[in-house]
Design a protein around this motif. Structure first.
Motif, mmCIF file in Angstrom:
data_model
loop_
_atom_site.group_PDB
_atom_site.id
_atom_site.type_symbol
_atom_site.label_atom_id
_atom_site.label_comp_id
_atom_site.label_asym_id
_atom_site.label_seq_id
_atom_site.Cartn_x
_atom_site.Cartn_y
_atom_site.Cartn_z
ATOM 1 N N GLU A 1 -3.796 7.433 6.821
ATOM 2 C CA GLU A 1 -4.426 7.694 8.038
ATOM 3 C C GLU A 1 -5.502 6.515 8.183
ATOM 4 O OE1 GLU A 1 -3.235 10.521 6.504
ATOM 5 O OE2 GLU A 1 -2.029 11.333 7.871
ATOM 6 N N TRP A 2 -6.726 7.295 7.144
ATOM 7 C CA TRP A 2 -7.540 6.549 7.206
ATOM 8 C C TRP A 2 -7.158 4.297 7.488
ATOM 9 C CZ3 TRP A 2 -11.697 7.363 9.127
ATOM 10 C CH2 TRP A 2 -12.301 8.848 9.156
ATOM 11 N N PHE A 3 -5.923 3.885 6.051
ATOM 12 C CA PHE A 3 -5.765 2.947 5.876
ATOM 13 C C PHE A 3 -5.015 2.567 7.677
ATOM 14 C CE2 PHE A 3 -1.704 -0.116 6.309
ATOM 15 C CZ PHE A 3 -3.159 -0.381 4.729
ATOM 16 N N ILE A 4 -4.488 3.454 8.485
ATOM 17 C CA ILE A 4 -3.988 2.550 9.456
ATOM 18 C C ILE A 4 -5.186 2.606 10.827
ATOM 19 C CG2 ILE A 4 -2.091 3.516 12.182
ATOM 20 C CD1 ILE A 4 -0.898 5.846 10.263
ATOM 21 N N VAL A 5 -6.021 3.921 10.271
ATOM 22 C CA VAL A 5 -7.337 3.351 10.920
ATOM 23 C C VAL A 5 -8.076 1.794 10.854
ATOM 24 C CG1 VAL A 5 -9.899 4.036 11.563
ATOM 25 C CG2 VAL A 5 -8.569 6.012 11.188
ATOM 26 N N PHE B 1 0.549 -0.654 0.044
ATOM 27 C CA PHE B 1 -0.039 0.114 0.241
ATOM 28 C C PHE B 1 0.560 1.469 -0.323
ATOM 29 C CE2 PHE B 1 -2.519 3.262 1.956
ATOM 30 C CZ PHE B 1 -3.532 3.170 1.534
ATOM 31 N N LEU B 2 1.640 1.417 0.728
ATOM 32 C CA LEU B 2 3.193 2.329 0.669
ATOM 33 C C LEU B 2 3.124 2.334 -0.415
ATOM 34 C CD1 LEU B 2 4.851 1.787 4.652
ATOM 35 C CD2 LEU B 2 2.825 3.577 3.776
ATOM 36 N N MET C 1 -12.003 4.227 -3.795
ATOM 37 C CA MET C 1 -10.834 5.869 -4.266
ATOM 38 C C MET C 1 -9.364 5.090 -3.657
ATOM 39 S SD MET C 1 -13.799 8.030 -4.169
ATOM 40 C CE MET C 1 -12.833 9.203 -3.436
ATOM 41 N N PRO C 2 -8.796 5.607 -5.021
ATOM 42 C CA PRO C 2 -7.509 5.109 -5.030
ATOM 43 C C PRO C 2 -7.606 7.066 -4.695
ATOM 44 C CG PRO C 2 -8.206 5.049 -7.400
ATOM 45 C CD PRO C 2 -9.424 5.143 -6.155
ATOM 46 N N GLY C 3 -6.559 6.491 -3.444
ATOM 47 C CA GLY C 3 -5.477 8.348 -2.975
ATOM 48 C C GLY C 3 -6.299 8.701 -1.464
ATOM 49 N N VAL C 4 -6.799 7.470 -1.412
ATOM 50 C CA VAL C 4 -7.239 7.631 -0.034
ATOM 51 C C VAL C 4 -6.786 7.953 1.252
ATOM 52 C CG1 VAL C 4 -8.851 6.568 2.238
ATOM 53 C CG2 VAL C 4 -9.753 6.000 0.003
ATOM 54 N N PRO C 5 -6.333 9.347 1.970
ATOM 55 C CA PRO C 5 -5.571 9.902 2.887
ATOM 56 C C PRO C 5 -4.641 8.303 3.657
ATOM 57 C CG PRO C 5 -7.256 11.305 3.369
ATOM 58 C CD PRO C 5 -7.360 10.267 2.690
ATOM 59 N N ILE D 1 -15.613 -2.347 7.587
ATOM 60 C CA ILE D 1 -16.302 -2.709 6.127
ATOM 61 C C ILE D 1 -16.445 -1.354 5.452
ATOM 62 C CG2 ILE D 1 -18.037 -3.737 4.444
ATOM 63 C CD1 ILE D 1 -17.649 -5.480 6.004
ATOM 64 N N VAL D 2 -16.568 -0.500 6.093
ATOM 65 C CA VAL D 2 -16.913 0.889 5.270
ATOM 66 C C VAL D 2 -15.954 1.846 5.396
ATOM 67 C CG1 VAL D 2 -18.046 4.004 5.797
ATOM 68 C CG2 VAL D 2 -19.377 1.384 6.447
ATOM 69 N N ILE D 3 -14.800 2.097 6.018
ATOM 70 C CA ILE D 3 -13.801 1.970 5.696
ATOM 71 C C ILE D 3 -12.444 1.251 4.740
ATOM 72 C CG2 ILE D 3 -10.987 3.052 6.574
ATOM 73 C CD1 ILE D 3 -12.588 3.038 9.118
ATOM 74 N N GLY D 4 -12.833 0.115 4.758
ATOM 75 C CA GLY D 4 -12.002 -0.828 3.382
ATOM 76 C C GLY D 4 -12.924 -0.821 1.992
ATOM 77 N N ALA D 5 -13.904 -0.655 2.494
ATOM 78 C CA ALA D 5 -14.897 -0.348 0.630
ATOM 79 C C ALA D 5 -14.434 1.083 0.546
ATOM 80 C CB ALA D 5 -16.214 -0.259 1.344
ATOM 81 N N TRP D 6 -13.844 1.759 1.117
ATOM 82 C CA TRP D 6 -14.137 3.623 0.635
ATOM 83 C C TRP D 6 -11.927 3.395 0.172
ATOM 84 C CZ3 TRP D 6 -11.849 8.085 4.258
ATOM 85 C CH2 TRP D 6 -11.804 9.129 3.238
ATOM 86 N N ILE D 7 -11.079 2.711 1.109
ATOM 87 C CA ILE D 7 -9.997 2.508 0.764
ATOM 88 C C ILE D 7 -9.709 1.901 -1.278
ATOM 89 C CG2 ILE D 7 -7.587 1.475 1.078
ATOM 90 C CD1 ILE D 7 -8.875 2.169 3.707
ATOM 91 N N ALA D 8 -10.917 0.564 -0.850
ATOM 92 C CA ALA D 8 -10.631 0.020 -1.799
ATOM 93 C C ALA D 8 -10.861 0.017 -3.612
ATOM 94 C CB ALA D 8 -11.386 -1.496 -2.218
#
Lengths: 462, 99
Positions: A185-189, A105-106, A179-183, A170-177
């Motif tokens: 910080e959300w990945f760490i959350v 991811f990094l 939308m490329p370029g999610v900050p 699920i919500v955060i995971g779906a968002w990251i999947a």
């Protein structure tokens, strides 16, 4: 060159399958494990030989440290602590998958690198999610197996809180999947929530159900590896990961069936959180009769056949060697001795078999419940060593017992039973055992090791 | 990974899951503990991924993640196979024990 690497990976995958296959019979199991290990070695060599390794320093450092720790743990762990050991190894496997996916991811965040595709983002999220749950959940399972926070820990609305955390993941995971370029910080959350969820999901499950949890988490660590395989476009990870994912699920299912409970019941029912008071029930006081070691030794040595039922108490007391010595002495006196091993005896299905094998009990002297139940009426003595729930007749007759429906060893059908136990306290299921109060049962109170040592010296004197 | 490549990987995933189900169905209880620790060692296959990450010259954060992953995966693999072997070498039949 890449073709050669993939051919080697294919050979490794075949070795994994054959190895797992051979693990299903005592005769071939050891060679099966060696096949799996050779497959792993091949996969490692192929990776090192055919990928662009630019810096060897960290690879050598990592391999040496990891191998030293792994070998040390494997060499010195006590056989009784085997379930904990598997939990710890499993935690590391799941954690490694999550970290590899995080590093990927990094990598995609670096300037000049194209954004990851949906599939890659999704599998990164899955790998981090499943890998983190495996990591924290397995460590908590380890702690519970070690005896910390052993009882099921629950609070009102616990399942709802867990559900909300899961929904958040699920919500955060779906968002990251999506939308490329999610900050970042959300990945760490996401990772932190997954770690917390791993703890919350194991917390309400009691210590004796931990083996089922470890088997399930083992399946998870396979799935995390398979997800990482999609991230890296690496087929050997996908194959080995899904093999373990599927086989772990089957094993989980087999264990649940041995206890006659569903997986949902194991995970969500906080089994064993309530302890029933001992001795009451129908109102009148119940009396358990005692016997001393000398009389017990005489009773057994004049029997035709003795069935030994070892349980967790035997493992805790590390008395498996004394049990074997006693069985050998009885054998010399012409008594037929069988060990009846319940599927969930010990701390993990099959654990008792390992402990008895360590004490040099040949595996053709070990019987499963069904093998001895058929001849129970003709059995002179059943010696129950630190087992409780697996011989509780309530499992057959008492509909409201938490044990109802679990296949048990029908010790109560035998002519005599001797229960070696430290006290009359209930077993893991938190329920009293009517076997203790039967007329043809005798209690031999004490630590299994001390009692067996006494029995051995009595038998030697006869 | 897109299109056909992805489809092939999904093929592999689905087939391997079925193989996993088939291979494990008939295991006697006596071997459940070694089977669990043996299959657990196989799930350490993620060591392959961590080798790639740890061997790249990338920014320090990724290398650190890669090296930690490599250490953890190696513990899983080496420890898992060794401890399984230690358990399995103890399983003996009566004749073998007396031999």
């Amino acid at each position: 060159m890449e073709v050669l690497m993939h051919i080697t990976y294919l050979v490794a995958a075949v070795l994994f399958i054959l190895g797992l296959k051979r693990l299903s019979s005592p005769k071939t199991a050891r060679s099966g494990n060696l096949m799996g290990a050779s497959g792993m070695l091949l996969a490692i060599i192929a990776t090192l030989a055919f990928t662009q390794i630019l810096d060897w320093t960290w690879i050598i450092v990592g391999l040496v440290i990891g191998a030293a720790i792994g070998a040390f743990l494997a060499r010195w762990v006590a056989m009784t602590a085997m379930p904990q050991m598997v939990a710890v190894f499993n935690a590391f496997g799941g954690g490694a998958s999550a970290l590899v996916a995080s590093a990927e991811f990094l990598g995609y965040l670096e300037p000049g690198i194209a954004a990851p595709t949906f599939v890659i983002s999704l599998t990164i999220v899955l790998s981090v999610f499943i890998g983190s749950i495996t990591f924290s959940g397995s460590f908590l399972a380890w702690a519970k197996l070690e005896g910390h926070w052993e009882r099921a820990i629950t609070y009102p609305g616990g399942n709802i809180v867990n559900g909300l955390v899961f929904l958040g993941i699920i919500v955060i995971g779906a968002w990251i999947a999506v939308m490329p370029g999610v900050p970042i910080e959300w990945f760490i959350v996401l990772a932190v929530l997954a770690l917390i969820f791993g703890l919350m999901f194991v917390m309400p499950i009691g210590g004796a159900d931990m083996p089922v949890v470890v088997a399930l988490l083992n399946s998870f660590s396979g799935l995390a590896a398979a997800a990482t395989g999609f991230v890296l476009d690496n087929n050997v990870l996908i194959i080995a990961g899904s093999l373990v994912g599927a086989s772990g699920l089957i094993l989980t299912n087999i264990m649940c069936r041995a206890m006659n409970r569903s997986l949902a019941n194991v995970l969500f029912s906080a089994f064993g959180a309530h302890v029933e008071a001992v001795g009451d029930g129908d109102g009148r006081p119940k009396i358990a009769k005692e016997i001393n070691a000398e009389d017990a030794a005489v009773l057994m040595s004049y029997s035709n056949n003795v069935v030994v039922v070892p349980g967790y108490g035997l493992a805790v007391a590390q008395a498996q060697h004394q049990a074997r010595e006693m069985s050998d002495l009885l054998g010399e006196k012409g008594v037929t001795v069988k060990f009846a091993v319940h599927p969930v005896a010990g701390r993990m299905p099959g654990h008792m078999n390992v402990l008895l094998a360590e004490a040099n009990v040949p595996y053709d002297q070990l019987y499963e419940s069904d093998d001895v139940n058929g001849e129970m009426e003709r059995t002179d003595v059943v010696l129950i060593l630190g087992a409780n729930d697996v011989v509780n007749p309530d499992a057959r007759t008492k509909k409201d017992s938490p044990l109802y429906g679990m296949p048990i060893i029908n010790a109560d059908y035998a002519k005599n039973t001797i229960v070696v136990k430290r006290s009359l306290n209930p077993g893991f299921a938190g329920t009293d055992n009517p076997l203790f109060y039967k007329d043809n049962n005798r209690m031999l109170f004490g630590d299994a090791k001390k009692v067996l040592t006494a029995l051995v010296s009595e038998l030697k004197r006869m | 990974m897109e299109g056909l490549d992805l489809l092939f990987s999904i093929y592999i995933l689905v087939l391997a899951i079925f193989v996993g189900f088939e291979v494990i169905t008939k295991v006697p209880t006596i071997l459940h503990t070694p089977l669990m620790s043996g299959s657990n060692a196989i799930s350490g296959i993620t060591i392959v991924g961590s080798l790639v990450v740890a061997g790249m010259v990338a920014d320090p954060a990724r290398t650190i993640l890669g090296v930690i992953a490599l250490i953890m995966a190696t513990i899983n693999v080496v420890g898992g196979f060794m401890v399984t072997d230690r358990m399995l070498q103890m399983f003996k039949k009566k004749e073998e024990r007396e031999a």
